[in-house]
Design a protein around this motif. Structure first.
Motif, PDB file in Angstrom:
ATOM      1  N   LYS A 167       0.848  -1.183   0.000  1.00 55.77           N
ATOM      2  CA  LYS A 167       0.000   0.000   0.000  1.00 55.77           C
ATOM      3  C   LYS A 167       0.891   1.242   0.000  1.00 55.77           C
ATOM      4  CE  LYS A 167      -3.887  -2.072   2.409  1.00 55.77           C
ATOM      5  NZ  LYS A 167      -4.728  -2.027   3.612  1.00 55.77           N
ATOM      6  N   VAL A 168       0.443   2.280  -0.690  1.00 58.69           N
ATOM      7  CA  VAL A 168       1.196   3.529  -0.745  1.00 58.69           C
ATOM      8  C   VAL A 168       0.410   4.644  -0.075  1.00 58.69           C
ATOM      9  CG1 VAL A 168       2.465   2.907  -2.834  1.00 58.69           C
ATOM     10  CG2 VAL A 168       0.289   4.091  -3.046  1.00 58.69           C
ATOM     11  N   THR A 169       1.121   5.702   0.307  1.00 59.81           N
ATOM     12  CA  THR A 169       0.492   6.878   0.896  1.00 59.81           C
ATOM     13  C   THR A 169       0.845   8.090   0.046  1.00 59.81           C
ATOM     14  OG1 THR A 169       2.399   7.203   2.342  1.00 59.81           O
ATOM     15  CG2 THR A 169       0.533   5.963   3.238  1.00 59.81           C
ATOM     16  N   VAL A 170       0.108   9.175   0.223  1.00 59.20           N
ATOM     17  CA  VAL A 170       0.351  10.369  -0.574  1.00 59.20           C
ATOM     18  C   VAL A 170       1.740  10.934  -0.267  1.00 59.20           C
ATOM     19  CG1 VAL A 170      -0.432  12.707  -1.085  1.00 59.20           C
ATOM     20  CG2 VAL A 170      -2.100  10.881  -0.735  1.00 59.20           C
ATOM     21  N   PHE A 171       2.122  10.969   1.023  1.00 62.92           N
ATOM     22  CA  PHE A 171       3.405  11.516   1.435  1.00 62.92           C
ATOM     23  C   PHE A 171       4.137  10.544   2.351  1.00 62.92           C
ATOM     24  CE2 PHE A 171       0.669  15.322   0.964  1.00 62.92           C
ATOM     25  CZ  PHE A 171       1.325  15.894  -0.115  1.00 62.92           C
ATOM     26  N   SER A 172       5.450  10.671   2.411  1.00 59.00           N
ATOM     27  CA  SER A 172       6.234   9.919   3.392  1.00 59.00           C
ATOM     28  C   SER A 172       6.000  10.542   4.762  1.00 59.00           C
ATOM     29  CB  SER A 172       7.728   9.969   3.044  1.00 59.00           C
ATOM     30  OG  SER A 172       8.227  11.279   3.207  1.00 59.00           O
ATOM     31  N   LYS A 173       6.311   9.828   5.826  1.00 58.11           N
ATOM     32  CA  LYS A 173       6.154  10.364   7.182  1.00 58.11           C
ATOM     33  C   LYS A 173       7.044  11.585   7.379  1.00 58.11           C
ATOM     34  CE  LYS A 173       4.839   5.955   9.129  1.00 58.11           C
ATOM     35  NZ  LYS A 173       5.220   4.830   9.976  1.00 58.11           N
ATOM     36  N   LYS A 174       8.258  11.545   6.840  1.00 52.41           N
ATOM     37  CA  LYS A 174       9.195  12.675   6.954  1.00 52.41           C
ATOM     38  C   LYS A 174       8.624  13.924   6.272  1.00 52.41           C
ATOM     39  CE  LYS A 174      13.763  14.132   5.482  1.00 52.41           C
ATOM     40  NZ  LYS A 174      14.902  13.813   4.640  1.00 52.41           N
ATOM     41  N   ASP A 175       8.103  13.768   5.060  1.00 48.33           N
ATOM     42  CA  ASP A 175       7.523  14.903   4.345  1.00 48.33           C
ATOM     43  C   ASP A 175       6.286  15.434   5.055  1.00 48.33           C
ATOM     44  OD1 ASP A 175       9.517  14.794   2.452  1.00 48.33           O
ATOM     45  OD2 ASP A 175       8.293  13.745   0.953  1.00 48.33           O
ATOM     46  N   MET A 176       5.482  14.542   5.601  1.00 47.46           N
ATOM     47  CA  MET A 176       4.274  14.972   6.319  1.00 47.46           C
ATOM     48  C   MET A 176       4.645  15.805   7.537  1.00 47.46           C
ATOM     49  SD  MET A 176       1.038  15.078   6.258  1.00 47.46           S
ATOM     50  CE  MET A 176       0.479  13.811   5.167  1.00 47.46           C
ATOM     51  N   LYS A 177       5.689  15.404   8.271  1.00 46.62           N
ATOM     52  CA  LYS A 177       6.142  16.188   9.420  1.00 46.62           C
ATOM     53  C   LYS A 177       6.607  17.571   8.982  1.00 46.62           C
ATOM     54  CE  LYS A 177       7.562  12.416  12.434  1.00 46.62           C
ATOM     55  NZ  LYS A 177       8.696  11.751  13.097  1.00 46.62           N
ATOM     56  N   SER A 178       7.314  17.635   7.860  1.00 44.66           N
ATOM     57  CA  SER A 178       7.787  18.922   7.337  1.00 44.66           C
ATOM     58  C   SER A 178       6.620  19.840   6.996  1.00 44.66           C
ATOM     59  CB  SER A 178       8.644  18.718   6.092  1.00 44.66           C
ATOM     60  OG  SER A 178       9.823  18.045   6.392  1.00 44.66           O
ATOM     61  N   PHE A 179       5.569  19.279   6.387  1.00 44.78           N
ATOM     62  CA  PHE A 179       4.401  20.076   6.046  1.00 44.78           C
ATOM     63  C   PHE A 179       3.723  20.618   7.298  1.00 44.78           C
ATOM     64  CE2 PHE A 179       4.104  17.287   2.078  1.00 44.78           C
ATOM     65  CZ  PHE A 179       4.792  18.203   1.315  1.00 44.78           C
ATOM     66  N   HIS A 180       3.654  19.823   8.348  1.00 46.26           N
ATOM     67  CA  HIS A 180       3.003  20.265   9.569  1.00 46.26           C
ATOM     68  C   HIS A 180       3.819  21.309  10.317  1.00 46.26           C
ATOM     69  CE1 HIS A 180      -0.538  17.750   9.590  1.00 46.26           C
ATOM     70  NE2 HIS A 180       0.202  16.745   9.169  1.00 46.26           N
ATOM     71  N   LYS A 181       5.134  21.304  10.151  1.00 41.15           N
ATOM     72  CA  LYS A 181       6.005  22.286  10.808  1.00 41.15           C
ATOM     73  C   LYS A 181       6.036  23.614  10.065  1.00 41.15           C
ATOM     74  CE  LYS A 181       9.176  19.054  12.990  1.00 41.15           C
ATOM     75  NZ  LYS A 181      10.556  18.569  13.038  1.00 41.15           N
ATOM     76  N   SER A 182       5.673  23.614   8.793  1.00 42.16           N
ATOM     77  CA  SER A 182       5.715  24.836   7.986  1.00 42.16           C
ATOM     78  C   SER A 182       4.691  25.826   8.496  1.00 42.16           C
ATOM     79  CB  SER A 182       5.427  24.527   6.514  1.00 42.16           C
ATOM     80  OG  SER A 182       6.404  23.658   6.000  1.00 42.16           O
ATOM     81  N   PRO A 183       5.063  27.111   8.553  1.00 39.97           N
ATOM     82  CA  PRO A 183       4.096  28.119   9.008  1.00 39.97           C
ATOM     83  C   PRO A 183       3.001  28.299   7.969  1.00 39.97           C
ATOM     84  CG  PRO A 183       6.107  29.162   8.219  1.00 39.97           C
ATOM     85  CD  PRO A 183       6.349  27.683   8.225  1.00 39.97           C
ATOM     86  N   ILE A 184       1.807  28.599   8.469  1.00 44.35           N
ATOM     87  CA  ILE A 184       0.675  28.850   7.590  1.00 44.35           C
ATOM     88  C   ILE A 184       0.671  30.326   7.241  1.00 44.35           C
ATOM     89  CG2 ILE A 184      -1.848  28.865   7.415  1.00 44.35           C
ATOM     90  CD1 ILE A 184      -1.825  26.502   9.377  1.00 44.35           C
ATOM     91  N   VAL A 185       0.589  30.624   5.967  1.00 43.99           N
ATOM     92  CA  VAL A 185       0.589  32.005   5.500  1.00 43.99           C
ATOM     93  C   VAL A 185      -0.833  32.390   5.171  1.00 43.99           C
ATOM     94  CG1 VAL A 185       1.453  33.594   3.774  1.00 43.99           C
ATOM     95  CG2 VAL A 185       2.904  31.715   4.568  1.00 43.99           C
ATOM     96  N   HIS A 186      -1.313  33.449   5.798  1.00 44.36           N
ATOM     97  CA  HIS A 186      -2.668  33.963   5.531  1.00 44.36           C
ATOM     98  C   HIS A 186      -2.557  35.257   4.760  1.00 44.36           C
ATOM     99  CE1 HIS A 186      -4.660  31.107   8.199  1.00 44.36           C
ATOM    100  NE2 HIS A 186      -3.673  31.318   9.056  1.00 44.36           N
ATOM    101  N   ASP A 187      -3.438  35.441   3.822  1.00 39.25           N
ATOM    102  CA  ASP A 187      -3.461  36.707   3.045  1.00 39.25           C
ATOM    103  C   ASP A 187      -4.273  37.749   3.748  1.00 39.25           C
ATOM    104  OD1 ASP A 187      -1.879  35.679   1.061  1.00 39.25           O
ATOM    105  OD2 ASP A 187      -3.603  34.949  -0.104  1.00 39.25           O
TER     106      ASP A 187
END
Length: 54
Positions: free
Chosen positions: A34-54
């Motif tokens: 089975k595959v996932t959309v992202f690796s666990k490492k990439d998913m952690k990176s996405f969650h650590k990234s700041p959210i930019v609001h306009d």
């Protein structure tokens, strides 16, 4: 990008691979795991990234 170029992460192969989709799950074309959309490492990176609001 068309559907033939899309890739998902295979934990067994440890890389992003092409895949086949069944009704509720997608599977690696190389090892049938089975595959996932992202690796666990990439998913952690996405969650650590700041959210930019306009």
């Amino acid at each position: 990008m068309d559907g033939f170029e899309e890739r998902r992460y295979c934990d067994k192969c440890k890389r992003y691979v092409r895949y086949l989709t069944a009704l509720n799950q997608s599977y690696c074309i190389h090892c049938d795991a089975k595959v996932t959309v992202f690796s666990k490492k990439d998913m952690k990176s996405f969650h650590k990234s700041p959210i930019v609001h306009d």
